[in-house]
Scaffold this motif. Structure first.
Motif, PDB file in Angstrom:
ATOM      1  N   THR A  44       6.098  -4.457 -11.893  1.00  0.00           N
ATOM      2  CA  THR A  44       6.165  -4.146 -10.464  1.00  0.00           C
ATOM      3  C   THR A  44       5.092  -3.133 -10.082  1.00  0.00           C
ATOM      4  N   GLU A  86       9.932  -7.167  -5.200  1.00  0.00           N
ATOM      5  CA  GLU A  86      11.179  -7.155  -5.953  1.00  0.00           C
ATOM      6  C   GLU A  86      12.291  -6.675  -5.028  1.00  0.00           C
ATOM      7  N   ASP A 162       7.466 -11.064  -7.023  1.00  0.00           N
ATOM      8  CA  ASP A 162       8.069 -10.151  -7.998  1.00  0.00           C
ATOM      9  C   ASP A 162       9.525 -10.538  -8.221  1.00  0.00           C
ATOM     10  N   GLU A 163       9.793 -11.140  -9.363  1.00  0.00           N
ATOM     11  CA  GLU A 163      11.141 -11.531  -9.787  1.00  0.00           C
ATOM     12  C   GLU A 163      11.886 -12.373  -8.748  1.00  0.00           C
TER      13      GLU A 163
HETATM   14 MG    MG Z   1       9.946  -4.807 -11.646  1.00  0.00          MG
END
Ligand code: MG
Ligand code: ATP
Length: 238
Positions: A44, A86, A162-163
């Motif tokens: 991140t 994220e 992000d994820e």
């Molecule tokens: Mg992360």
């Protein structure tokens, strides 16, 4: 050919703690590149630095051949680098459609914006069906779709995710991964951060494994998917 994104010896610190310790990788136009790795590896932090939200303490970032060193975050968006963060960060009280419009805040081509909103609804029909509802009424997976749709509204040359599968059911996760594959087939270049290594490596052209601030292994998605150490550490095999 120069890469769309080139990261060289990038270092990022929070105070005295170096979270990214000199990583290098590149993303070519049309590719899906994934960063995988355990909690706290610096994934991140890397994306936030590429977006201009964090200032690196060392290294180079080149996007489209141009250094981003002195470029502020909003200009980075207008250069074509979009970030779906994220935890999604959608605006729960605003409607789904207004959340999408926010992604186009730097554009003033109204017909183009309307066309891209329609494109987001084609990609994620549930968003279109519920366009006038508050975004907070969406499920977690649907909010992820909205976050991706919003990032696409800036017409990015590179989409950073992000994820996207975090906290989703297996079925919803498959849906999100299928959408990433569809975006890739439409020519979108994607930098994907995932803890679900299996899913990410299966659709990535290239991947990099991060551990405590370093890239410890790089290869094609298929190479990493079949690498013994990756299988042991990230795919739950022994
Ligand atoms: Mg992360
Ligand atoms: N705002 C902050 N202040 C201080 N340290 C931070 C901050 N944000 C992250 N860190 C630290 O930097 C390191 C890298 O964190 P980062 O969030 O980049 O990891 P990550 O790979 O994205 O992990 P995860 O998979 O859990 O999301 C961690 O040790 C984390 O505790």
């Amino acid at each position: 050919m120069t890469a769309l994104l080139e990261v060289e010896d990038l270092r990022v610190a929070y105070g005295k703690i170096e979270a990214v310790k000199g990583i290098s990788f590149k993303v070519d136009a049309g590719e899906v590149v994934t960063l995988i790795g355990t909690n706290g590896a610096g994934k991140t932090t890397t994306l936030r630095t590429l977006s201009g939200l964090l200032k690196p303490v060392g290294g180079q970032i080149k996007f489209n051949g141009k250094s981003l060193k002195k470029t502020p975050a909003h200009q980075i968006v207008s250069l074509g680098l979009a970030h779906s963060p994220e935890g999604r960060h959608i605006f729960p009280r605003m409607t789904i459609e207004d959340n999408l419009r926010l992604g186009a805040f730097l554009r003033n081509d109204k017909p183009g914006i309307e066309k891209d909103i329609q494109r987001a609804y084609d990609l994620f029909p549930i968003l279109g069906e519920r366009r006038k509802q508050a975004a907070g009424t969406l499920s977690g997976g649907e909010q992820q779709m909205l976050a991706m749709g919003r990032a696409l509204m800036s017409q990015p040359k590179l989409l950073m995710l992000d994820e996207p599968s975090m906290g989703l059911s297996p079925i919803m996760m498959q849906k999100i991964m299928a959408t990433i594959a569809e975006l890739k087939s439409q020519g979108t270049t994607i930098l994907l951060v995932e803890q679900n290594a299996q899913a990410a490596l299966s659709l990535a052209d290239h991947g990099h494994v991060m551990e405590v601030g370093n890239i410890v292994l790089s290869g094609t998605g298929q190479d990493l998917l079949h690498d013994e150490s990756v299988r042991k550490a990230y795919l739950g095999e022994d």
